[in-house]
Write an enzyme that holds these catalytic residues in place. Structure first.
Site, PDB file in Angstrom:
ATOM      1  N   LYS A  42       0.819  -1.216   0.000  1.00  0.00           N
ATOM      2  CA  LYS A  42       0.000   0.000   0.000  1.00  0.00           C
ATOM      3  C   LYS A  42       0.858   1.274   0.000  1.00  0.00           C
ATOM      4  CE  LYS A  42      -3.974  -2.199   2.281  1.00  0.00           C
ATOM      5  NZ  LYS A  42      -4.938  -2.114   3.422  1.00  0.00           N
ATOM      6  N   HIS A  53      -2.268  -5.388   1.543  1.00  0.00           N
ATOM      7  CA  HIS A  53      -3.555  -6.066   1.341  1.00  0.00           C
ATOM      8  C   HIS A  53      -3.265  -7.507   0.974  1.00  0.00           C
ATOM      9  CE1 HIS A  53      -7.505  -7.156  -0.262  1.00  0.00           C
ATOM     10  NE2 HIS A  53      -6.831  -7.751  -1.234  1.00  0.00           N
ATOM     11  N   GLU A  99      -9.562 -11.036  -7.541  1.00  0.00           N
ATOM     12  CA  GLU A  99      -8.622  -9.922  -7.369  1.00  0.00           C
ATOM     13  C   GLU A  99      -7.404 -10.078  -8.280  1.00  0.00           C
ATOM     14  OE1 GLU A  99      -9.866  -8.977  -2.727  1.00  0.00           O
ATOM     15  OE2 GLU A  99      -7.834  -9.635  -3.160  1.00  0.00           O
TER      16      GLU A  99
HETATM   17  P1  ADP Z   1      -7.879  -6.771   5.769  1.00  0.00           P
HETATM   18  O1  ADP Z   1      -7.075  -5.820   4.892  1.00  0.00           O
HETATM   19  O2  ADP Z   1      -7.084  -7.251   6.948  1.00  0.00           O
HETATM   20  O3  ADP Z   1      -8.521  -7.887   4.983  1.00  0.00           O
HETATM   21  P2  ADP Z   1     -10.530  -5.524   5.848  1.00  0.00           P
HETATM   22  O4  ADP Z   1     -10.824  -6.275   4.600  1.00  0.00           O
HETATM   23  O5  ADP Z   1     -11.482  -5.636   6.991  1.00  0.00           O
HETATM   24  O6  ADP Z   1      -9.070  -5.906   6.412  1.00  0.00           O
HETATM   25  O7  ADP Z   1     -10.397  -3.977   5.532  1.00  0.00           O
HETATM   26  C1  ADP Z   1      -9.805  -3.539   4.327  1.00  0.00           C
HETATM   27  C2  ADP Z   1      -8.886  -2.373   4.635  1.00  0.00           C
HETATM   28  O8  ADP Z   1      -9.684  -1.272   5.101  1.00  0.00           O
HETATM   29  C3  ADP Z   1      -7.891  -2.606   5.785  1.00  0.00           C
HETATM   30  O9  ADP Z   1      -6.724  -3.298   5.369  1.00  0.00           O
HETATM   31  C4  ADP Z   1      -7.588  -1.181   6.193  1.00  0.00           C
HETATM   32  O10 ADP Z   1      -6.694  -0.542   5.286  1.00  0.00           O
HETATM   33  C5  ADP Z   1      -8.960  -0.532   6.082  1.00  0.00           C
HETATM   34  N1  ADP Z   1      -9.713  -0.593   7.342  1.00  0.00           N
HETATM   35  C6  ADP Z   1     -10.289  -1.697   7.905  1.00  0.00           C
HETATM   36  N2  ADP Z   1     -10.900  -1.383   9.064  1.00  0.00           N
HETATM   37  C7  ADP Z   1     -10.714  -0.052   9.248  1.00  0.00           C
HETATM   38  C8  ADP Z   1     -11.105   0.880  10.251  1.00  0.00           C
HETATM   39  N3  ADP Z   1     -11.830   0.502  11.314  1.00  0.00           N
HETATM   40  N4  ADP Z   1     -10.731   2.174  10.094  1.00  0.00           N
HETATM   41  C9  ADP Z   1     -10.010   2.579   9.020  1.00  0.00           C
HETATM   42  N5  ADP Z   1      -9.626   1.753   8.029  1.00  0.00           N
HETATM   43  C10 ADP Z   1      -9.953   0.452   8.136  1.00  0.00           C
HETATM   44 MG    MG Z   2      -9.949  -7.809   3.488  1.00  0.00          MG
END
Ligand code: ADP
Ligand code: MG
Length: 140
Positions: free
Chosen positions: A11, A117, A128
């Site tokens: 990222k 990610h 993806e």
């Molecule tokens: P992951 O990347 O671990 O799979 P998610 O799919 O839940 O997590 O979320 C996608 C992305 O959104 C996260 O990697 C992060 O960059 C952002 N994100 C997730 N939860 C939050 C939050 N509560 N506040 C701000 N950004 C968030």
């Molecule tokens: Mg995710």
């Protein structure tokens, strides 16, 4: 276990701090092979579509702004159980909860700017990967 492929994104918080090589070393040391990789500037429309599953979440607009704030490196990682293995190497979404030695524990700035990610399941990994790469760009 089976050999799988998963989509990874380094990222903008990480490319800004010149951490691409250190993060790639975590993948390789963890048993994954980088079988495709390119550096991109995402458009707003691309970031919105990629994170479309989170459209209703309160953080969606901030997340899109963050993801277009600088270059990203999109990658296909291959290896045994690669989808789950990559999630282990990345660590928890919130770096405050991430285990020692994980990418997010070592490098993430915040729950949003969390450096990487990784796809979360076989179906999303396939979608993806196809979003960013054609078959001939992936060389296993
Ligand atoms: P992951 O990347 O671990 O799979 P998610 O799919 O839940 O997590 O979320 C996608 C992305 O959104 C996260 O990697 C992060 O960059 C952002 N994100 C997730 N939860 C939050 C939050 N509560 N506040 C701000 N950004 C968030
Ligand atoms: Mg995710």
């Amino acid at each position: 276990m089976a050999v799988e492929r998963t989509l990874s994104i380094i990222k903008p918080d990480a490319t800004r701090r010149n951490l691409t090589g250190k993060i790639n070393a975590k993948f390789e040391d963890g048993g994954l092979r980088i079988v495709a990789q390119k550096r991109l500037q995402l458009s707003k429309a691309q970031a919105e579509q990629f994170y479309g599953v989170h459209r209703e979440r309160g953080f969606f607009n901030d997340l899109v702004s963050f993801m277009i704030s600088g270059p990203v490196v999109v990658q296909v990682l291959e290896g045994e159980n690669a989808i789950l293995r990559n999630r282990e190497i990345m660590g928890a979404t919130n770096p405050a909860n991430a285990a020692e030695g994980t990418i997010r524990k070592e490098f993430a700035e915040s729950i949003e700017a969390n450096s990487v990610h990784g796809s979360d399941a076989a179906d999303t990994a396939a979608q993806e990967i196809a979003y960013f790469f054609s078959g001939t760009e992936i060389v296993g």
